[in-house]
Design an enzyme around this catalytic site. Structure first.
Site, PDB file in Angstrom:
ATOM      1  N   TYR A 161       0.134  10.122   3.806  1.00  0.00           N
ATOM      2  CA  TYR A 161      -0.178  10.451   5.191  1.00  0.00           C
ATOM      3  C   TYR A 161       0.916  11.398   5.669  1.00  0.00           C
ATOM      4  O   TYR A 161       2.104  11.114   5.471  1.00  0.00           O
ATOM      5  CB  TYR A 161      -0.150   9.206   6.087  1.00  0.00           C
ATOM      6  CG  TYR A 161      -0.830   7.968   5.519  1.00  0.00           C
ATOM      7  CD1 TYR A 161      -2.174   7.999   5.158  1.00  0.00           C
ATOM      8  CD2 TYR A 161      -0.121   6.768   5.376  1.00  0.00           C
ATOM      9  CE1 TYR A 161      -2.791   6.849   4.663  1.00  0.00           C
ATOM     10  CE2 TYR A 161      -0.730   5.625   4.887  1.00  0.00           C
ATOM     11  CZ  TYR A 161      -2.067   5.668   4.524  1.00  0.00           C
ATOM     12  OH  TYR A 161      -2.678   4.546   4.036  1.00  0.00           O
ATOM     13  N   ARG A 162       0.517  12.479   6.347  1.00  0.00           N
ATOM     14  CA  ARG A 162       1.535  13.396   6.842  1.00  0.00           C
ATOM     15  C   ARG A 162       2.295  12.729   7.982  1.00  0.00           C
ATOM     16  O   ARG A 162       1.752  11.846   8.661  1.00  0.00           O
ATOM     17  CB  ARG A 162       0.891  14.676   7.358  1.00  0.00           C
ATOM     18  CG  ARG A 162       0.136  14.453   8.657  1.00  0.00           C
ATOM     19  CD  ARG A 162      -0.391  15.739   9.242  1.00  0.00           C
ATOM     20  NE  ARG A 162      -0.957  15.534  10.544  1.00  0.00           N
ATOM     21  CZ  ARG A 162      -2.236  15.763  10.845  1.00  0.00           C
ATOM     22  NH1 ARG A 162      -3.090  16.157   9.917  1.00  0.00           N
ATOM     23  NH2 ARG A 162      -2.668  15.580  12.067  1.00  0.00           N
ATOM     24  N   ASP A 164      -5.082  21.917   9.408  1.00  0.00           N
ATOM     25  CA  ASP A 164      -5.489  20.849   8.490  1.00  0.00           C
ATOM     26  C   ASP A 164      -6.264  21.342   7.276  1.00  0.00           C
ATOM     27  O   ASP A 164      -6.559  22.520   7.151  1.00  0.00           O
ATOM     28  CB  ASP A 164      -6.293  19.802   9.275  1.00  0.00           C
ATOM     29  CG  ASP A 164      -5.790  18.403   8.991  1.00  0.00           C
ATOM     30  OD1 ASP A 164      -5.650  18.078   7.796  1.00  0.00           O
ATOM     31  OD2 ASP A 164      -5.544  17.657   9.938  1.00  0.00           O
ATOM     32  N   ASN A 205       0.854  -1.195   0.000  1.00  0.00           N
ATOM     33  CA  ASN A 205       0.000   0.000   0.000  1.00  0.00           C
ATOM     34  C   ASN A 205       0.882   1.234   0.000  1.00  0.00           C
ATOM     35  O   ASN A 205       1.936   1.260   0.644  1.00  0.00           O
ATOM     36  CB  ASN A 205      -0.901   0.045   1.231  1.00  0.00           C
ATOM     37  CG  ASN A 205      -1.873   1.213   1.136  1.00  0.00           C
ATOM     38  OD1 ASN A 205      -2.793   1.183   0.315  1.00  0.00           O
ATOM     39  ND2 ASN A 205      -1.665   2.259   1.922  1.00  0.00           N
ATOM     40  N   TRP A 221      -1.471   8.024  10.042  1.00  0.00           N
ATOM     41  CA  TRP A 221      -2.464   7.341   9.186  1.00  0.00           C
ATOM     42  C   TRP A 221      -3.713   7.216  10.016  1.00  0.00           C
ATOM     43  O   TRP A 221      -3.695   6.743  11.138  1.00  0.00           O
ATOM     44  CB  TRP A 221      -1.977   6.016   8.627  1.00  0.00           C
ATOM     45  CG  TRP A 221      -1.269   5.080   9.555  1.00  0.00           C
ATOM     46  CD1 TRP A 221      -1.576   4.767  10.844  1.00  0.00           C
ATOM     47  CD2 TRP A 221      -0.120   4.305   9.225  1.00  0.00           C
ATOM     48  NE1 TRP A 221      -0.706   3.854  11.340  1.00  0.00           N
ATOM     49  CE2 TRP A 221       0.201   3.544  10.354  1.00  0.00           C
ATOM     50  CE3 TRP A 221       0.657   4.164   8.062  1.00  0.00           C
ATOM     51  CZ2 TRP A 221       1.279   2.662  10.376  1.00  0.00           C
ATOM     52  CZ3 TRP A 221       1.720   3.290   8.099  1.00  0.00           C
ATOM     53  CH2 TRP A 221       2.016   2.548   9.246  1.00  0.00           C
ATOM     54  N   GLU A 236      -0.860   0.734  -5.293  1.00  0.00           N
ATOM     55  CA  GLU A 236      -0.889   2.062  -5.924  1.00  0.00           C
ATOM     56  C   GLU A 236       0.191   2.207  -6.998  1.00  0.00           C
ATOM     57  O   GLU A 236       0.040   2.992  -7.924  1.00  0.00           O
ATOM     58  CB  GLU A 236      -0.730   3.176  -4.874  1.00  0.00           C
ATOM     59  CG  GLU A 236      -2.015   3.565  -4.149  1.00  0.00           C
ATOM     60  CD  GLU A 236      -2.395   2.635  -3.015  1.00  0.00           C
ATOM     61  OE1 GLU A 236      -1.668   1.646  -2.762  1.00  0.00           O
ATOM     62  OE2 GLU A 236      -3.423   2.899  -2.367  1.00  0.00           O
TER      63      GLU A 236
HETATM   64  C1  LIG Z   1      -2.071  16.548   0.891  1.00  0.00           C
HETATM   65  C2  LIG Z   1      -2.767  15.373   1.512  1.00  0.00           C
HETATM   66  C3  LIG Z   1      -2.483  15.020   2.827  1.00  0.00           C
HETATM   67  C4  LIG Z   1      -3.116  13.928   3.430  1.00  0.00           C
HETATM   68  N1  LIG Z   1      -2.817  13.614   4.726  1.00  0.00           N
HETATM   69  C5  LIG Z   1      -3.383  12.523   5.286  1.00  0.00           C
HETATM   70  C6  LIG Z   1      -3.021  12.134   6.598  1.00  0.00           C
HETATM   71  O1  LIG Z   1      -2.219  12.768   7.278  1.00  0.00           O
HETATM   72  N2  LIG Z   1      -3.590  11.007   7.122  1.00  0.00           N
HETATM   73  C7  LIG Z   1      -4.504  10.263   6.414  1.00  0.00           C
HETATM   74  O2  LIG Z   1      -4.961   9.234   6.913  1.00  0.00           O
HETATM   75  N3  LIG Z   1      -4.876  10.632   5.159  1.00  0.00           N
HETATM   76  C8  LIG Z   1      -4.337  11.736   4.584  1.00  0.00           C
HETATM   77  N4  LIG Z   1      -4.688  12.106   3.319  1.00  0.00           N
HETATM   78  C9  LIG Z   1      -5.712  11.338   2.601  1.00  0.00           C
HETATM   79  C10 LIG Z   1      -5.152  10.025   2.092  1.00  0.00           C
HETATM   80  O3  LIG Z   1      -3.989  10.232   1.336  1.00  0.00           O
HETATM   81  C11 LIG Z   1      -6.183   9.309   1.220  1.00  0.00           C
HETATM   82  O4  LIG Z   1      -7.321   9.031   2.012  1.00  0.00           O
HETATM   83  C12 LIG Z   1      -5.648   8.034   0.590  1.00  0.00           C
HETATM   84  O5  LIG Z   1      -6.663   7.468  -0.185  1.00  0.00           O
HETATM   85  C13 LIG Z   1      -5.206   7.062   1.641  1.00  0.00           C
HETATM   86  O6  LIG Z   1      -4.663   5.921   1.036  1.00  0.00           O
HETATM   87  P1  LIG Z   1      -5.116   4.477   1.465  1.00  0.00           P
HETATM   88  O7  LIG Z   1      -6.523   4.310   0.913  1.00  0.00           O
HETATM   89  O8  LIG Z   1      -4.125   3.609   0.787  1.00  0.00           O
HETATM   90  O9  LIG Z   1      -5.083   4.399   2.941  1.00  0.00           O
HETATM   91  C14 LIG Z   1      -4.068  13.187   2.695  1.00  0.00           C
HETATM   92  C15 LIG Z   1      -4.335  13.530   1.365  1.00  0.00           C
HETATM   93  C16 LIG Z   1      -3.710  14.614   0.776  1.00  0.00           C
HETATM   94  C17 LIG Z   1      -4.028  14.961  -0.656  1.00  0.00           C
END
Ligand SMILES: Cc1cc2nc3c(=O)[nH]c(=O)nc-3n(C[C@H](O)[C@H](O)[C@H](O)COP(=O)(O)O)c2cc1C
Length: 491
Positions: A181-182, A291, A177, A195, A241
């Site tokens: 996530y920040r 945020d 995966n 996450w 991905e």
């Molecule tokens: C700039 C940006 C920052 C993000 N930061 C976070 C974060 O800190 N934590 C989180 O869970 N999702 C964050 N997201 C959303 C996830 O990237 C998004 O839900 C993604 O689909 C997660 O991948 P996954 O489905 O493989 O878990 C962020 C998205 C963007 C565009």
């Protein structure tokens, strides 16, 4: 030109007149945010920015430039994914999904190129030293303070790495995966991993905790733009991905073995932070963080990543983003997802014609959806279908309109909605999971949702009055005025 690295992407943006270079020294502490925020509020999202001389928190010059707002306009988002129109990717997916087998031998043969095309996309492991490992810091050499990590907003809990590709693996099925996530920098050699509980990385960690094993994790920063975007795409957990990025690029993503963990990372990444999480260890405080809702999210407990190596290109660029009061760069990343995922939503809910998540709603707060209404209660069926799918389940307000409404035109969508509803009759409330960032819900990640049925009401739905027609001019008059228009001097 194929965009194989962040450097290729920056060169392409420069050639397209989409990049501004900032030579003045600017601090990573708040100042880059203030500039990027002002720029991203310009009409259309402003240009991408390359800060050539960022100033680190200790006042010294960073050895690495900072790139920001790279994806922050419709044009740059399309350029990143090699298209002129983001909907073109949706059409490609529709074609792939349309697997009805054609008649006759020749018809069946015509399927072959399509299937072979898919077979070309899986990521490939590159041998030899990949660009992302031209420089390797291990042990005492590891010093995250030397990377120009931004402190974004005054009340943030610390510096944050934001434009990430966080790589982990499902320990049972081995499926990779990549999530955006920040991560909060805690000190020179550790970060906190944000996450959220609904995300795939968090699920991988729950599984590792059950097995009582340490979890390897890599945080890649900067790579080919399709991979960078794909980390933010809400793909089902069983799709890698990097495979998706290969599909978007029409060329496989090149991977390399990480130097200290059993994971693969983009061979062309600018930086890779390698490390592990020990699920037996206490969680650490992460946040607060300014945020993408436009509010600070509260501090909470998240796992700590112990950094075992930092690898990088010889001349890396540090790519980052800021979030805050919308619209910002993340709106364009989310918009790409909205367009690309339309055919996938239609696969399970074919009556959907289109949908749109306006910037003000920050993805989960507001979704307009237009449907081809065929029976009484159809709008309710679609609301519940969406609240039952992936991250769409977090949608707080869902508004359903008829197929002739342009949901991408938010003014039109509200105009029709507000005219069409009898609030008591057409508004539904239900309960469900809500986004981690929702500060108004009665409980953390649990709260109510509102569905608004703004479709025309049918007699079978108990509506017996006449439904009015939308005002519009007749064709003959329109044609006459079209012909006259240029001579009227009205622009
Ligand atoms: C700039 C940006 C920052 C993000 N930061 C976070 C974060 O800190 N934590 C989180 O869970 N999702 C964050 N997201 C959303 C996830 O990237 C998004 O839900 C993604 O689909 C997660 O991948 P996954 O489905 O493989 O878990 C962020 C998205 C963007 C565009």
């Amino acid at each position: 030109m194929s965009l194989d690295s962040l450097n290729d992407f920056i060169t392409a943006l420069d050639a397209a007149g989409e990049l501004r270079r900032i030579t003045a020294p600017v601090r990573v502490h708040l100042e880059i945010t203030e500039i990027a925020d002002r720029v991203s509020k310009q009409p259309g999202g402003g240009p991408a920015l390359l800060f050539e001389h960022p100033v680190l928190r200790d006042g010294s010059r960073s050895a690495y430039p900072v790139a920001i707002n790279l994806f922050g306009s419709m044009r740059r988002m399309a350029l990143a994914l090699g298209v002129t129109d983001l909907d073109a990717i949706g059409w490609r997916i529709t074609e792939l999904l349309d697997l009805k087998v054609p008649e006759g031998f020749l018809g069946k043969l015509s399927l072959l190129p399509r299937l072979l095309e898919v077979a070309k996309f899986p990521p490939r492991i590159k041998s030899g030293t990949p660009p992302c490992q031209e420089v390797v810091w291990r042990g005492d050499e590891i010093d995250l303070d030397r990377i120009p990590v931004l402190t974004c907003w005054p009340e943030d809990g610390g510096p944050y790495i934001t434009l990430t590709m966080v790589i982990s693996k499902d320990p049972v099925r081995g499926i990779r995966n990549i999530g955006m996530y920040r991560v909060q920098q805690l000190d020179k050699r550790s970060v906190a991993m944000h996450w959220q509980r609904h995300k795939t990385g968090a699920e991988h960690m729950r599984q590792m905790a059950e097995r009582g094993e340490k979890m390897p994790v890599c945080i890649a920063i900067g790579a080919d733009p399709a991979s960078m975007y794909s980390a933010s795409a809400p793909l089902p957990p069983n799709i890698d991905e990097f495979l998706f990025a290969g599909f978007l690029r029409r060329d496989p993503v090149k991977l390399a073995k990480a130097v200290t963990c059993d994971l693969e990372v983009p061979a062309d990444a600018d930086f890779v932070i390698e490390g592990y999480i020990d699920p037996a260890e206490s969680l650490v405080t992460e946040g607060p963080f300014g945020d993408h809702t436009g509010f600070y999210s509260e501090a909470d407990l998240y796992p700590k990543v112990h950094v075992t190596a930092v690898t990088m290109r010889r001349n890396p660029v540090y790519a980052t983003t800021i979030v805050g009061r919308p619209p910002m760069e993340d709106f364009y990343l989310g918009h790409a997802t909205e367009r690309i995922f339309l055919p996938l939503l239609k696969l399970t809910t074919p009556e959907i014609v289109d949908y749109h998540m306006p910037a003000e709603g920050g993805f989960h707060n507001l979704v307009f959806v237009s449907i081809d209404k065929k029976y009484p209660g159809h709008a309710d069926k679609v609301m519940h279908a969406l609240w039952g799918q992936g991250l769409m389940s977090l949608a707080k307000v869902l508004v359903v309109v008829d197929k002739d409404v342009d949901v991408r035109n938010v003014t039109e969508a509200w105009w029709i909605t507000l005219n069409n509803i009898d609030p008591e009759r057409d508004v539904r409330f239900t309960m469900g999971p809500v986004d981690v960032l929702d500060h108004a819900s009665r409980a953390f990640t649990y709260g109510s949702k509102m569905g608004i049925d703004a479709t025309r009401k049918w007699p079978e739905e108990g509506f017996t009055r006449a439904w009015p027609r939308v005002i519009g001019m007749d064709e003959t008059t329109r044609a006459r005025i079209d012909a006259l228009w240029p001579s009227l001097g009205l622009g």
